[in-house]
Design a protein around this motif. Structure first.
Motif, short mmCIF file in Angstrom:
data_model
loop_
_atom_site.label_atom_id
_atom_site.label_comp_id
_atom_site.label_asym_id
_atom_site.label_seq_id
_atom_site.Cartn_x
_atom_site.Cartn_y
_atom_site.Cartn_z
N HIS A 103 0.82 -1.22 0.00
CA HIS A 103 0.00 0.00 0.00
C HIS A 103 0.85 1.27 0.00
O HIS A 103 2.05 1.23 0.32
CB HIS A 103 -0.94 0.01 1.22
CG HIS A 103 -0.22 0.24 2.52
ND1 HIS A 103 -0.14 1.48 3.11
CD2 HIS A 103 0.45 -0.60 3.35
CE1 HIS A 103 0.54 1.39 4.25
NE2 HIS A 103 0.91 0.12 4.41
N GLY A 104 0.20 2.36 -0.34
CA GLY A 104 0.87 3.66 -0.36
C GLY A 104 1.12 4.16 1.06
O GLY A 104 0.45 3.75 2.00
N MET A 105 2.07 5.02 1.21
CA MET A 105 2.44 5.64 2.51
C MET A 105 2.78 4.57 3.55
O MET A 105 2.43 4.71 4.73
CB MET A 105 1.29 6.50 3.07
CG MET A 105 0.56 7.35 2.06
SD MET A 105 1.69 8.53 1.30
CE MET A 105 0.55 9.75 0.74
N CYS A 106 3.45 3.52 3.12
CA CYS A 106 3.77 2.42 4.03
C CYS A 106 5.00 2.78 4.88
O CYS A 106 6.11 2.95 4.36
CB CYS A 106 4.03 1.13 3.25
SG CYS A 106 4.37 -0.28 4.34
N GLY A 107 4.78 2.88 6.18
CA GLY A 107 5.87 3.24 7.10
C GLY A 107 7.00 2.21 7.10
O GLY A 107 8.17 2.55 7.23
#
Ligand SMILES: [Zn+2]
Length: 211
Positions: A103-107
């Motif tokens: 997924h996007g913005m995956c820490g």
């Protein structure tokens, strides 16, 4: 955001709502589960596979962890949680498909890229660092090409992580065998949090395209 106490209010709504309205389903489910699809997703609170795919209880077998990663087939000591879940899903539940959804913005992927937690003690970031270091090999060309900051590099890392997990899935003998026989299909997916669009990996071209 809700506290657990407030979540109990949600439970009360579930008991009077879906538990009642889906009573027949629950009657069936108490006999056992037979999901056709396993989903490996990130623990990130924003990317719940059941919500994204709008499925009911009993329909997907899910493992979530930092960055939606599958480690390679390893026989070293240690407790292999993902391997255990994969084994159970593939060999006992006999799922037909395994989906890895990044997924996007995956820490987790961001930390793999910056290596900010590198060298930290266990319990101080070290567990995460050692988990995401399975992305080190694919990180190198991305960092060289796009640097370690910014969405372009992060997105490249997030997409590459899905491919790493698919490759690692294929190191498991049971996956190899079933994929060869055609009884198991592996799929790569990516949920872009910013616009809610799910992308599917075309393994022939290596490209992710909107579903
Ligand atoms: Zn994540």
């Amino acid at each position: 955001m809700k506290s657990f106490g407030e979540m109990i209010d949600g439970y009360a709504r579930f008991r009077t709502g879906a538990w009642q309205s889906q009573h027949e389903r629950w009657e069936q489910l108490k006999e056992g589960q037979s999901p056709q699809v396993m989903v490996i997703a990130c623990s990130d609170s924003r990317v719940d596979p059941a919500q994204i795919f709008d499925v009911d209880p009993g329909e997907i077998f899910v493992v979530r962890n930092v960055a939606a990663l599958v480690p390679p087939y390893e026989t070293t000591p240690g407790r292999h949680g993902v391997s255990a879940a994969l084994e159970f899903a593939v060999q006992f539940l006999r799922v037909r498909e395994v989906v890895v959804m990044g997924h996007g913005m995956c820490g987790g992927c961001q930390a793999a890229l910056t290596q900010d937690l590198h060298g930290n003690e266990l319990g101080e970031g070290g567990f995460v660092a050692h988990w995401i270091d399975m992305l080190d090999d694919v990180r190198e060309p991305i960092a060289a090409d796009l640097g370690t900051k910014g969405r372009d590099a992060e997105r490249a890392m997030e997409l590459a992580a899905v491919k790493v997990s698919l490759a690692n899935l294929r190191t498991f003998p049971c996956v190899q065998e079933k994929e060869k026989r055609g009884s198991l299909t592996l799929r790569g997916a990516y949920f872009a949090i910013s616009d809610g669009v799910l992308h599917l990996l075309d393994e022939t071209s290596g490209e992710f395209k909107p579903a």
